[in-house]
Design a protein around this motif. Structure first.
Motif, PDB file in Angstrom:
ATOM      1  N   LEU A 254      36.662  38.502  20.250  1.00 24.94           N
ATOM      2  CA  LEU A 254      35.209  38.320  20.218  1.00 24.94           C
ATOM      3  C   LEU A 254      34.721  37.570  21.460  1.00 24.94           C
ATOM      4  CD1 LEU A 254      32.600  38.656  18.544  1.00 24.94           C
ATOM      5  CD2 LEU A 254      33.094  36.437  17.497  1.00 24.94           C
ATOM      6  N   SER A 255      35.513  36.586  21.917  1.00 24.32           N
ATOM      7  CA  SER A 255      35.112  35.787  23.075  1.00 24.32           C
ATOM      8  C   SER A 255      34.994  36.620  24.346  1.00 24.32           C
ATOM      9  CB  SER A 255      36.115  34.654  23.304  1.00 24.32           C
ATOM     10  OG  SER A 255      37.353  35.163  23.798  1.00 24.32           O
ATOM     11  N   LEU A 256      35.657  37.781  24.376  1.00 24.99           N
ATOM     12  CA  LEU A 256      35.596  38.657  25.545  1.00 24.99           C
ATOM     13  C   LEU A 256      34.447  39.666  25.453  1.00 24.99           C
ATOM     14  CD1 LEU A 256      39.411  39.446  25.923  1.00 24.99           C
ATOM     15  CD2 LEU A 256      38.079  37.757  27.194  1.00 24.99           C
ATOM     16  N   LYS A 257      33.821  39.768  24.263  1.00 23.24           N
ATOM     17  CA  LYS A 257      32.780  40.782  24.058  1.00 23.24           C
ATOM     18  C   LYS A 257      31.387  40.178  23.858  1.00 23.24           C
ATOM     19  CE  LYS A 257      35.891  44.301  22.186  1.00 23.24           C
ATOM     20  NZ  LYS A 257      36.199  45.212  21.059  1.00 23.24           N
ATOM     21  N   LEU A 258      31.302  38.854  23.750  1.00 25.31           N
ATOM     22  CA  LEU A 258      30.007  38.212  23.540  1.00 25.31           C
ATOM     23  C   LEU A 258      29.081  38.452  24.730  1.00 25.31           C
ATOM     24  CD1 LEU A 258      31.020  34.722  22.074  1.00 25.31           C
ATOM     25  CD2 LEU A 258      29.754  36.503  20.879  1.00 25.31           C
ATOM     26  N   PRO A 259      27.799  38.685  24.482  1.00 26.61           N
ATOM     27  CA  PRO A 259      26.849  38.790  25.598  1.00 26.61           C
ATOM     28  C   PRO A 259      26.833  37.481  26.404  1.00 26.61           C
ATOM     29  CG  PRO A 259      25.854  39.492  23.527  1.00 26.61           C
ATOM     30  CD  PRO A 259      27.167  38.867  23.181  1.00 26.61           C
ATOM     31  N   LEU A 260      26.709  37.572  27.692  1.00 26.62           N
ATOM     32  CA  LEU A 260      26.678  36.442  28.627  1.00 26.62           C
ATOM     33  C   LEU A 260      28.025  35.734  28.741  1.00 26.62           C
ATOM     34  CD1 LEU A 260      23.207  34.803  27.751  1.00 26.62           C
ATOM     35  CD2 LEU A 260      23.722  36.427  29.573  1.00 26.62           C
ATOM     36  N   PHE A 261      28.594  35.324  27.576  1.00 25.40           N
ATOM     37  CA  PHE A 261      29.817  34.518  27.610  1.00 25.40           C
ATOM     38  C   PHE A 261      31.075  35.372  27.767  1.00 25.40           C
ATOM     39  CE2 PHE A 261      26.775  31.781  25.428  1.00 25.40           C
ATOM     40  CZ  PHE A 261      26.906  30.617  26.180  1.00 25.40           C
ATOM     41  N   GLY A 262      31.021  36.646  27.346  1.00 31.26           N
ATOM     42  CA  GLY A 262      32.176  37.529  27.502  1.00 31.26           C
ATOM     43  C   GLY A 262      32.575  37.705  28.961  1.00 31.26           C
ATOM     44  N   PRO A 263      31.633  38.133  29.833  1.00 33.51           N
ATOM     45  CA  PRO A 263      31.959  38.256  31.260  1.00 33.51           C
ATOM     46  C   PRO A 263      32.411  36.936  31.882  1.00 33.51           C
ATOM     47  CG  PRO A 263      29.912  39.396  30.749  1.00 33.51           C
ATOM     48  CD  PRO A 263      30.289  38.629  29.523  1.00 33.51           C
ATOM     49  N   LEU A 264      31.814  35.822  31.423  1.00 36.56           N
ATOM     50  CA  LEU A 264      32.214  34.513  31.944  1.00 36.56           C
ATOM     51  C   LEU A 264      33.662  34.209  31.584  1.00 36.56           C
ATOM     52  CD1 LEU A 264      31.660  31.765  33.241  1.00 36.56           C
ATOM     53  CD2 LEU A 264      30.718  30.989  31.059  1.00 36.56           C
ATOM     54  N   ASN A 265      34.050  34.480  30.341  1.00 41.46           N
ATOM     55  CA  ASN A 265      35.436  34.236  29.915  1.00 41.46           C
ATOM     56  C   ASN A 265      36.421  35.091  30.709  1.00 41.46           C
ATOM     57  OD1 ASN A 265      34.934  32.296  27.937  1.00 41.46           O
ATOM     58  ND2 ASN A 265      34.470  33.830  26.388  1.00 41.46           N
ATOM     59  N   LYS A 266      36.043  36.339  30.993  1.00 40.32           N
ATOM     60  CA  LYS A 266      36.918  37.221  31.765  1.00 40.32           C
ATOM     61  C   LYS A 266      37.096  36.707  33.189  1.00 40.32           C
ATOM     62  CE  LYS A 266      35.854  41.433  29.149  1.00 40.32           C
ATOM     63  NZ  LYS A 266      35.261  42.786  29.204  1.00 40.32           N
ATOM     64  N   LYS A 267      36.010  36.273  33.796  1.00 37.60           N
ATOM     65  CA  LYS A 267      36.092  35.739  35.167  1.00 37.60           C
ATOM     66  C   LYS A 267      36.912  34.451  35.204  1.00 37.60           C
ATOM     67  CE  LYS A 267      31.616  37.663  36.555  1.00 37.60           C
ATOM     68  NZ  LYS A 267      30.188  37.354  36.832  1.00 37.60           N
ATOM     69  N   THR A 268      36.743  33.616  34.170  1.00 37.21           N
ATOM     70  CA  THR A 268      37.491  32.360  34.110  1.00 37.21           C
ATOM     71  C   THR A 268      38.988  32.631  34.016  1.00 37.21           C
ATOM     72  OG1 THR A 268      35.639  31.265  32.985  1.00 37.21           O
ATOM     73  CG2 THR A 268      37.775  30.192  32.836  1.00 37.21           C
ATOM     74  N   MET A 269      39.375  33.587  33.149  1.00 38.84           N
ATOM     75  CA  MET A 269      40.797  33.915  33.000  1.00 38.84           C
ATOM     76  C   MET A 269      41.358  34.594  34.246  1.00 38.84           C
ATOM     77  SD  MET A 269      41.626  34.885  29.049  1.00 38.84           S
ATOM     78  CE  MET A 269      40.203  35.851  28.652  1.00 38.84           C
ATOM     79  N   SER A 270      40.527  35.389  34.920  1.00 43.31           N
ATOM     80  CA  SER A 270      40.968  36.036  36.160  1.00 43.31           C
ATOM     81  C   SER A 270      41.255  34.991  37.234  1.00 43.31           C
ATOM     82  CB  SER A 270      39.904  37.020  36.654  1.00 43.31           C
ATOM     83  OG  SER A 270      39.705  38.066  35.734  1.00 43.31           O
ATOM     84  N   ALA A 271      40.356  34.003  37.344  1.00 42.41           N
ATOM     85  CA  ALA A 271      40.547  32.929  38.328  1.00 42.41           C
ATOM     86  C   ALA A 271      41.784  32.112  37.997  1.00 42.41           C
ATOM     87  CB  ALA A 271      39.308  32.034  38.359  1.00 42.41           C
ATOM     88  N   LEU A 272      41.953  31.785  36.719  1.00 39.65           N
ATOM     89  CA  LEU A 272      43.093  30.974  36.294  1.00 39.65           C
ATOM     90  C   LEU A 272      44.410  31.728  36.502  1.00 39.65           C
ATOM     91  CD1 LEU A 272      43.967  28.320  35.024  1.00 39.65           C
ATOM     92  CD2 LEU A 272      43.575  29.313  32.764  1.00 39.65           C
ATOM     93  N   PHE A 273      44.397  33.022  36.185  1.00 36.32           N
ATOM     94  CA  PHE A 273      45.592  33.845  36.378  1.00 36.32           C
ATOM     95  C   PHE A 273      46.008  33.861  37.847  1.00 36.32           C
ATOM     96  CE2 PHE A 273      47.429  37.892  37.658  1.00 36.32           C
ATOM     97  CZ  PHE A 273      48.482  38.041  36.774  1.00 36.32           C
ATOM     98  N   ALA A 274      45.055  34.155  38.729  1.00 33.34           N
ATOM     99  CA  ALA A 274      45.363  34.285  40.155  1.00 33.34           C
ATOM    100  C   ALA A 274      45.802  32.952  40.761  1.00 33.34           C
ATOM    101  CB  ALA A 274      44.139  34.827  40.897  1.00 33.34           C
ATOM    102  N   LYS A 275      45.077  31.884  40.439  1.00 34.95           N
ATOM    103  CA  LYS A 275      45.407  30.559  41.001  1.00 34.95           C
ATOM    104  C   LYS A 275      46.788  30.098  40.539  1.00 34.95           C
ATOM    105  CE  LYS A 275      41.801  28.750  43.325  1.00 34.95           C
ATOM    106  NZ  LYS A 275      41.929  28.081  44.637  1.00 34.95           N
ATOM    107  N   THR A 276      47.064  30.267  39.259  1.00 35.48           N
ATOM    108  CA  THR A 276      48.344  29.812  38.710  1.00 35.48           C
ATOM    109  C   THR A 276      49.499  30.634  39.271  1.00 35.48           C
ATOM    110  OG1 THR A 276      47.186  29.232  36.653  1.00 35.48           O
ATOM    111  CG2 THR A 276      49.575  29.264  36.585  1.00 35.48           C
ATOM    112  N   LEU A 277      49.323  31.951  39.302  1.00 31.88           N
ATOM    113  CA  LEU A 277      50.397  32.819  39.796  1.00 31.88           C
ATOM    114  C   LEU A 277      50.680  32.555  41.269  1.00 31.88           C
ATOM    115  CD1 LEU A 277      52.383  35.037  39.081  1.00 31.88           C
ATOM    116  CD2 LEU A 277      50.639  36.728  39.683  1.00 31.88           C
TER     117      LEU A 277
END
Length: 404
Positions: A254-277
């Motif tokens: 649900l956190s990935l599909k919410l209006p406004l917050f869904g795209p934000l969660n995806k961008k946050t995880m993308s940034a965290l994935f790339a930085k950590t890796l």
């Protein structure tokens, strides 16, 4: 094995120290103290009666990411200054204000002095993130512990900054919604019934909005206790839903599909994935092991499932961008940039750029949310409270029209 509390005098520093140790007998406690040039003043077994209240889990202050980050900063600075790991841990323990964290740092110090590596001791404590433990292990293997610790501190600082900014953006609307809910509840239970009696005495036909509000008011007044209990249970369920089987996956989806917050969660995880890796790859950690660590860092059931699939593809010889393709979290631009990084042999540098790009996107999105939230809340409050007041006022106009 028993836990013993001791009070002893430090012969070298001429001061009284207190502590606890898990061992088999009082004689071993005395030998332990003697090895540290401590003269025992009192030794006793630890029981529920003589334990510190802070030792009870219920009373312990939780260790936050900010506490661990602060410890890492102190520790990294001392190691970089050339102070030994053991002495650095001892100083950090002395300066720690968080009682629970202080005990864990003291345990680290004791285990390191007994011959364990810092990464092994940190893993045994169970409070340090897997990312930190793995990076310490890489730092120990390469001899660059201070450099690795500074990288981890910078990484945690970025995470904390984003988390704090997001919490700041959400705190205001959450408080406003709670206050509006309480106000509406009080109006329905205490205020509207007074107007209902007045309307009944006036013997006028009530408009539809007024009838709806009166029906809601009657329901609230008759079931106010049940509504309070149901709301409290709903709040408890909301805070613990991730502990229910299947609940975590549902919430994360649900956190990935919410209006406004869904795209934000995806961008946050993308940034965290790339930085950590990028940090793990640059430190020399194998890709498969790095992906296993990232699964725990992202803390999202959907991301974990996707990374499990990606790990299997990597094991079968696929490249990273091929393994991640088709994800519902990471956008196509990430695959393209990772592909370029793999082709040029500069994957870690490309991942840093990806992390910076998405981190900037996250900051911009949060700023946009903060701008949008206030007018949206204003319209919502006006609709709810204004609608109730209009429903109360409408019969007055109806009565005035009937008298003319």
């Amino acid at each position: 094995m028993e836990t013993y509390l001791y009070k002893a005098k430090d012969v070298l520093k001429n001061k009284v120290v207190r502590g606890e140790i898990e061992t088999e007998s009082e004689e071993q406690v005395k030998r332990f103290l003697a090895d540290k040039y401590l003269y025992p003043l009192s030794i006793r077994k630890k029981t529920a009666l003589n334990s510190d209240v802070g030792d009870i889990a219920f009373f312990q202050k939780p260790i936050k990411m900010a506490d661990i980050t602060f410890f890492c900063k102190q520790f990294a600075a001392m190691v970089q200054a050339g102070i030994s790991v053991g002495r650095s841990l001892e100083i950090c323990a002395e300066q720690a204000s968080h009682k629970t964290l202080k005990k864990h740092i003291m345990n680290l110090h004791e285990e390191v002095n007994r011959g364990k590596t810092l990464s092994e001791a940190a893993a045994d404590e169970k409070i340090f993130p897997d990312l930190l433990v793995s990076m310490i292990e890489c730092g120990e293997a390469s001899g660059n512990l201070d450099v690795v610790l500074n990288q981890v501190v910078d990484h945690f600082d970025i995470q904390l900054g984003t988390t704090r900014k997001l919490k700041k953006a959400l705190t205001y609307p959450a408080l406003v919604l709670v206050v509006v809910g309480i106000v509406v509840f009080v109006m329905m239970v205490k205020v509207i019934p007074n107007f209902v009696a007045m309307f009944q005495d006036a013997d006028i036909e009530l408009p539809l909005p007024t009838q709806i509000v009166i029906a809601l008011s009657n329901f609230f007044a008759a079931n106010w206790l049940g509504i309070i209990i149901f709301t409290a249970l709903l709040a408890v369920l909301g805070f613990n839903i991730k502990k229910i089987p299947g609940g975590r996956k549902t919430v994360d989806q649900l956190s990935l599909k919410l209006p406004l917050f869904g795209p934000l969660n995806k961008k946050t995880m993308s940034a965290l994935f790339a930085k950590t890796l990028s940090m793990l790859v640059a430190s020399g950690l194998p890709m498969l092991q790095a992906m296993e660590i990232i699964k725990k860092v992202l803390n999202n059931a959907i991301a974990e499932d996707e990374l499990d699939d990606a790990i299997e593809l990597l094991k079968h010889g696929n490249t990273l961008h091929e393994a991640l393709r088709g994800s519902q979290i990471y956008p196509p631009i990430m695959y393209s940039m990772i592909s370029i990084g793999e082709e040029t042999g500069a994957l870690d540098e490309m991942l840093v750029k990806i992390g910076n790009y998405f981190n900037d996107e996250v900051q911009t999105t949060i700023d946009s949310l903060m701008v949008l939230i206030e007018p949206i809340l204003t319209i919502f409050i006006a609709f709810i409270v204004g609608g109730i007041m209009l429903a109360v006022i409408l019969p007055t106009f109806t009565a005035a029209a009937a008298m003319m």
